[in-house]
Design a protein around this motif. Sequence first.
Motif, PDB file in Angstrom:
ATOM      1  N   LEU A  42    -104.615 -52.952  63.582  1.00 27.33           N
ATOM      2  CA  LEU A  42    -105.201 -54.292  63.442  1.00 27.33           C
ATOM      3  C   LEU A  42    -104.276 -55.207  62.645  1.00 27.33           C
ATOM      4  N   PHE A  43    -103.797 -54.733  61.510  1.00 26.22           N
ATOM      5  CA  PHE A  43    -102.941 -55.548  60.650  1.00 26.22           C
ATOM      6  C   PHE A  43    -101.663 -55.958  61.381  1.00 26.22           C
ATOM      7  N   SER A  44    -100.993 -55.012  61.986  1.00 25.83           N
ATOM      8  CA  SER A  44     -99.729 -55.323  62.657  1.00 25.83           C
ATOM      9  C   SER A  44     -99.947 -56.228  63.861  1.00 25.83           C
ATOM     10  N   CYS A  45    -101.023 -56.018  64.613  1.00 24.67           N
ATOM     11  CA  CYS A  45    -101.281 -56.845  65.793  1.00 24.67           C
ATOM     12  C   CYS A  45    -101.635 -58.277  65.415  1.00 24.67           C
ATOM     13  N   VAL A  46    -102.448 -58.462  64.375  1.00 29.38           N
ATOM     14  CA  VAL A  46    -102.785 -59.813  63.926  1.00 29.38           C
ATOM     15  C   VAL A  46    -101.529 -60.550  63.489  1.00 29.38           C
ATOM     16  N   GLY A  47    -100.663 -59.873  62.739  1.00 33.20           N
ATOM     17  CA  GLY A  47     -99.423 -60.504  62.300  1.00 33.20           C
ATOM     18  C   GLY A  47     -98.493 -60.838  63.446  1.00 33.20           C
ATOM     19  N   LEU A  48     -98.298 -59.899  64.366  1.00 36.57           N
ATOM     20  CA  LEU A  48     -97.386 -60.127  65.488  1.00 36.57           C
ATOM     21  C   LEU A  48     -97.933 -61.182  66.445  1.00 36.57           C
ATOM     22  N   ILE A  49     -99.240 -61.186  66.668  1.00 32.91           N
ATOM     23  CA  ILE A  49     -99.838 -62.207  67.540  1.00 32.91           C
ATOM     24  C   ILE A  49     -99.687 -63.587  66.912  1.00 32.91           C
ATOM     25  N   SER A  50     -99.861 -63.684  65.599  1.00 30.28           N
ATOM     26  CA  SER A  50     -99.695 -64.969  64.918  1.00 30.28           C
ATOM     27  C   SER A  50     -98.267 -65.491  65.094  1.00 30.28           C
ATOM     28  N   ILE A  51     -97.294 -64.609  64.939  1.00 34.05           N
ATOM     29  CA  ILE A  51     -95.902 -65.010  65.118  1.00 34.05           C
ATOM     30  C   ILE A  51     -95.634 -65.415  66.562  1.00 34.05           C
ATOM     31  N   ALA A  52     -96.178 -64.647  67.521  1.00 36.75           N
ATOM     32  CA  ALA A  52     -95.975 -64.963  68.940  1.00 36.75           C
ATOM     33  C   ALA A  52     -96.591 -66.312  69.300  1.00 36.75           C
ATOM     34  N   VAL A  53     -97.784 -66.586  68.795  1.00 42.58           N
ATOM     35  CA  VAL A  53     -98.438 -67.881  69.047  1.00 42.58           C
ATOM     36  C   VAL A  53     -97.602 -69.018  68.465  1.00 42.58           C
ATOM     37  N   ILE A  71     -90.536 -75.256  62.448  1.00 35.78           N
ATOM     38  CA  ILE A  71     -89.605 -74.312  63.083  1.00 35.78           C
ATOM     39  C   ILE A  71     -88.954 -73.416  62.040  1.00 35.78           C
ATOM     40  N   LEU A  72     -88.590 -73.988  60.894  1.00 36.88           N
ATOM     41  CA  LEU A  72     -87.974 -73.184  59.835  1.00 36.88           C
ATOM     42  C   LEU A  72     -88.979 -72.206  59.229  1.00 36.88           C
ATOM     43  N   ILE A  73     -90.225 -72.656  59.035  1.00 40.66           N
ATOM     44  CA  ILE A  73     -91.269 -71.754  58.532  1.00 40.66           C
ATOM     45  C   ILE A  73     -91.453 -70.575  59.485  1.00 40.66           C
ATOM     46  N   MET A  74     -91.500 -70.879  60.783  1.00 41.06           N
ATOM     47  CA  MET A  74     -91.667 -69.835  61.791  1.00 41.06           C
ATOM     48  C   MET A  74     -90.483 -68.876  61.804  1.00 41.06           C
ATOM     49  N   THR A  75     -89.279 -69.414  61.698  1.00 40.52           N
ATOM     50  CA  THR A  75     -88.077 -68.576  61.735  1.00 40.52           C
ATOM     51  C   THR A  75     -88.036 -67.625  60.544  1.00 40.52           C
ATOM     52  N   ILE A  76     -88.312 -68.151  59.354  1.00 41.97           N
ATOM     53  CA  ILE A  76     -88.293 -67.317  58.150  1.00 41.97           C
ATOM     54  C   ILE A  76     -89.372 -66.247  58.221  1.00 41.97           C
ATOM     55  N   ALA A  77     -90.580 -66.628  58.652  1.00 45.96           N
ATOM     56  CA  ALA A  77     -91.664 -65.654  58.767  1.00 45.96           C
ATOM     57  C   ALA A  77     -91.326 -64.561  59.773  1.00 45.96           C
ATOM     58  N   THR A  78     -90.697 -64.937  60.865  1.00 43.16           N
ATOM     59  CA  THR A  78     -90.324 -63.949  61.888  1.00 43.16           C
ATOM     60  C   THR A  78     -89.295 -62.966  61.353  1.00 43.16           C
TER      61      THR A  78
END
Length: 339
Positions: free
Chosen positions: A199-210, A247-254
């Motif tokens: 659950l934890f990993s999927c929520v995080g990865l889905i958030s990044i993908a979105v 875009i920078l927030i997304m890049t750093i989080a990824t």
Amino acid sequence: MNNSDTTPLCYANTSTQFVYAPEMGKVYFSATFTTLGLISNLIAFIVLITSCQRTKSRSRSFFLIFLGGLVVTDFMGLLVTGSFVISFYITHVDWRQIDPACHFCNFMGMSMVFYGLCPLLLGATMAMERFTGINCPFARSSNVTKGRTISMVLMVWFFAGCISLLPLTGFGSYHIQTPGSWCYFNISSERRDWAFSLLFSCVGLISIAVSILLNTVSVVTLIKVCRGPDRSQRRRDHEVEMMVQLILIMTIATICWCPLLIYILKSSMDVLASHEKVLFYIRMASLNQILDPWIYILFRRSRLRRVKSLHCPDCFGRRACRGQIHAAVDSLRHLESDL
């Protein structure tokens, strides 16, 4: 320690063998890391308050509310988790002796999950807000208010908080981790631990993908609008600034979070978790809380325009000349009408 009925769950043997080793880390590193992050987020919060007071754009003011929520989350995350880690390295305390009921361990684990998911969820929420603002500006302007924006931030916090509370209900479990300075959820083949890790990993990865998907569409749309026939009718300075920051927030989080999330996902399937790797990926993910505030500090509209002027000094001169030409033409027209 033996995994027996007398051993509290958070101190029982887990998929990664716990090793009490306070010499593994240095208090100077943790203190510097935490202090730098707290100061950075505090400066960013002051910058956001100043920007919010000066801005006249409704869309930008709503975006600043999301950024403010992200700054508060990062600041509190560093403050709470950093206090536990620094106190451990100073006192070399063994939580198994002072916290036999697992209260501190559970709180630490909840904090790690909550303050880990919030930035990813807020990043996805901001991507949705910008996607709607750029692609459906008229519908958004009539539906979104400041109160609704604040409610969305509160909903993100509530959702992340509900996930962090699940191990206390038996869905997953929090366990002390090597070297004894922090607690995190257990990665094991036991059904509930496996489900919570997934659950934890999927929520995080889905958030990044979105975030990646919506931000990509928003950037493409913004480029088309800026190059379209109405580029002189609509000012896009604020939109460009917000998209650069997002875009920078997304890049750093990824970059910071994907290694940990993917490792948790793989380990929950194979049960091959290693405390050295988990600790390394956790520290890597924590960099997100330090790097985020510098996006708001450095990449403001005034600085972006300054960079543009350095790379294209004639642009502003040509713009000023065009303004003078238009003014002269208007004056000649008024003179002709008087004659």
